[in-house]
Design an enzyme around this catalytic site. Structure first.
Site, PDB file in Angstrom:
ATOM      1  N   GLY A 213       5.368  -2.486   5.604  1.00 35.97           N
ATOM      2  CA  GLY A 213       5.856  -2.546   6.924  1.00 35.97           C
ATOM      3  C   GLY A 213       7.371  -1.616   7.049  1.00 35.97           C
TER       4      GLY A 213
ATOM      5  N   ALA B  70      10.074  -2.603   9.780  1.00 37.86           N
ATOM      6  CA  ALA B  70      11.789  -2.750   9.344  1.00 37.86           C
ATOM      7  C   ALA B  70      12.572  -2.457   9.658  1.00 37.86           C
ATOM      8  CB  ALA B  70      11.820  -3.487   8.163  1.00 37.86           C
TER       9      ALA B  70
ATOM     10  N   ASP C 218       2.611  -5.236  12.032  1.00 37.66           N
ATOM     11  CA  ASP C 218       3.849  -4.970  11.338  1.00 37.66           C
ATOM     12  C   ASP C 218       5.035  -5.456  12.094  1.00 37.66           C
ATOM     13  OD1 ASP C 218       1.830  -4.126   9.163  1.00 37.66           O
ATOM     14  OD2 ASP C 218       2.567  -2.269   9.179  1.00 37.66           O
TER      15      ASP C 218
HETATM   16  C1  MEV Z   1      -0.198  -0.915   8.556  1.00 34.33           C
HETATM   17  O1  MEV Z   1       0.540  -1.782   7.294  1.00 34.33           O
HETATM   18  C2  MEV Z   1      -1.869  -2.160   8.340  1.00 34.33           C
HETATM   19  C3  MEV Z   1      -3.053  -1.342   9.088  1.00 34.33           C
HETATM   20  O2  MEV Z   1      -3.544  -1.880   9.519  1.00 34.33           O
HETATM   21  C4  MEV Z   1      -2.458  -0.495  10.252  1.00 34.33           C
HETATM   22  C5  MEV Z   1      -1.806  -1.616  11.746  1.00 34.33           C
HETATM   23  O3  MEV Z   1      -2.324  -2.485  11.770  1.00 34.33           O
HETATM   24  O4  MEV Z   1      -0.650  -0.836  12.536  1.00 34.33           O
HETATM   25  C6  MEV Z   1      -3.592  -0.303   8.598  1.00 34.33           C
END
Ligand code: MEV
Length: 327
Positions: free
Chosen positions: A112, A116, A157
């Site tokens: 993430g 951030a 995120d």
């Molecule tokens: C990415 O950190 C997580 C995913 O689920 C994409 C999202 O939630 O936007 C793959």
């Protein structure tokens, strides 16, 4: 002249359960972790972006009708790196600022970092120019930026980075919900960060194609099952039942493998963790490299950290406790 600047930091995150399925509204559990992106902002006659050794000044940045273009000398890699910041500034309509960005992890590490960077940029500019945005506004704009740069994205995120703590994220009808959960203070997990082979945007698009393809209905069943695993995990996570939680992690990981988002290196690393007596492990984030998280008995932590390094993790650490949101 006295230049008054501001400094803010936003936490990165690990997805404990439910990545990918959350893009389609199924629940996920995400934890903000104390590894930060810091942004310093100060007023400037022109737009200057700095990140570690990379400095973009007005030579490389063109501003056309309020759109910021990273032209000429900026490489693709640099453009990608700054695309979240540029998009955040465009959303706020600000282009006379100097921003200095520092990240404890590379952008695209699968924890993430891009969210951030976006959240920290928005909050820094908000504070510097007293724009009066509250956390709800910051989160909304940050999520818009993620969708713009990445394509499809859940609010997971950006929510973790904005609000911090442990969150359950899900969609009901057309509405997204966030619920704050408590995590026992002694909770700790091991993280290994592997070289990322594909961008999140690309992986999310590949999964979307599978859902629309000839075996789409089978892939939807996987998504639903991930949702059920998350509901079970919510029941046990606050009780600190590591064995049950570990088993659910393994199940979630197997479902992600079935979705086709796990590369052979992280698949092998997860197997090694379990073989060495870990309670459970899974990839965390979009996959194809990036982060791996593991729940591990105290006396096995050191061994498992070094094995993760041996099987290719560029960075390993133990996370204890949660982080607060952007501040
Ligand atoms: C990415 O950190 C997580 C995913 O689920 C994409 C999202 O939630 O936007 C793959």
């Amino acid at each position: 002249m006295v230049v008054i600047g501001v400094k803010v930091r936003a936490p990165t995150k690990v997805t404990l359960f439910g990545e990918h399925a959350v893009v389609y509204g199924f629940p996920a559990l995400v934890a903000a972790v104390p590894i930060y992106v810091t942004v310093e902002a100060e007023p400037s006659e022109k737009l200057v972006l700095e990140s570690g050794p990379i400095v973009l000044n007005s030579l490389e940045i063109e501003i056309r009708e309020n759109r910021i273009e990273l032209g000429g000398k900026a490489s693709q890699e640099v453009k990608k790196y700054f695309s979240y910041i540029v998009s955040a500034l465009e959303e706020l309509g600000v282009n006379k600022v100097k921003l200095s960005v520092k990240s404890e992890l590379p952008v695209g590490a699968g924890m993430g970092t891009s969210a951030a960077v976006t959240v920290a940029t928005l909050q820094a500019v908000n504070k510097l120019f007293s724009l009066g945005l509250d956390k709800k506004d910051i989160h909304k704009i940050a999520w818009d930026v993620e969708r713009k740069v990445q394509g499809k994205a859940s609010p997971m995120d950006t929510a973790a980075s904005t609000y911090g703590g442990l969150l359950k994220v899900w969609k009901e009808g057309n509405e997204w919900h966030l619920k704050n959960l408590e995590l026992p203070s002694e909770f700790e997990f091991v993280v290994g960060v592997f070289k990322k082979m594909k961008t999140t945007g690309k992986i999310v698009a590949e999964v979307a194609r599978k859902l629309e393809g000839p075996n789409g209905s089978l892939y939807w069943e996987i998504m639903k099952t991930i949702g059920k695993v998350v509901e079970e995990a919510e029941k046990v996570i606050t009780k600190y039942d590591l064995e049950k939680l570990g088993e659910l992690m393994n199940l979630n990981h197997a479902l992600l493998e079935a979705l086709g988002v796990v590369d052979s290196q992280t698949a092998y690393a997860v197997r090694k963790v379990i073989e060495l007596g870990g309670y459970g492990a899974k990839i965390s984030g979009a996959g194809h490299g990036g982060a791996l998280i593991a729940l591990v008995p105290q006396d096995k932590i050191q061994k498992i950290l070094s094995v993760l390094e041996m099987v290719g993790a560029g960075k390993t650490f133990v996370i204890r406790g949660l982080a607060k949101g952007v501040e």
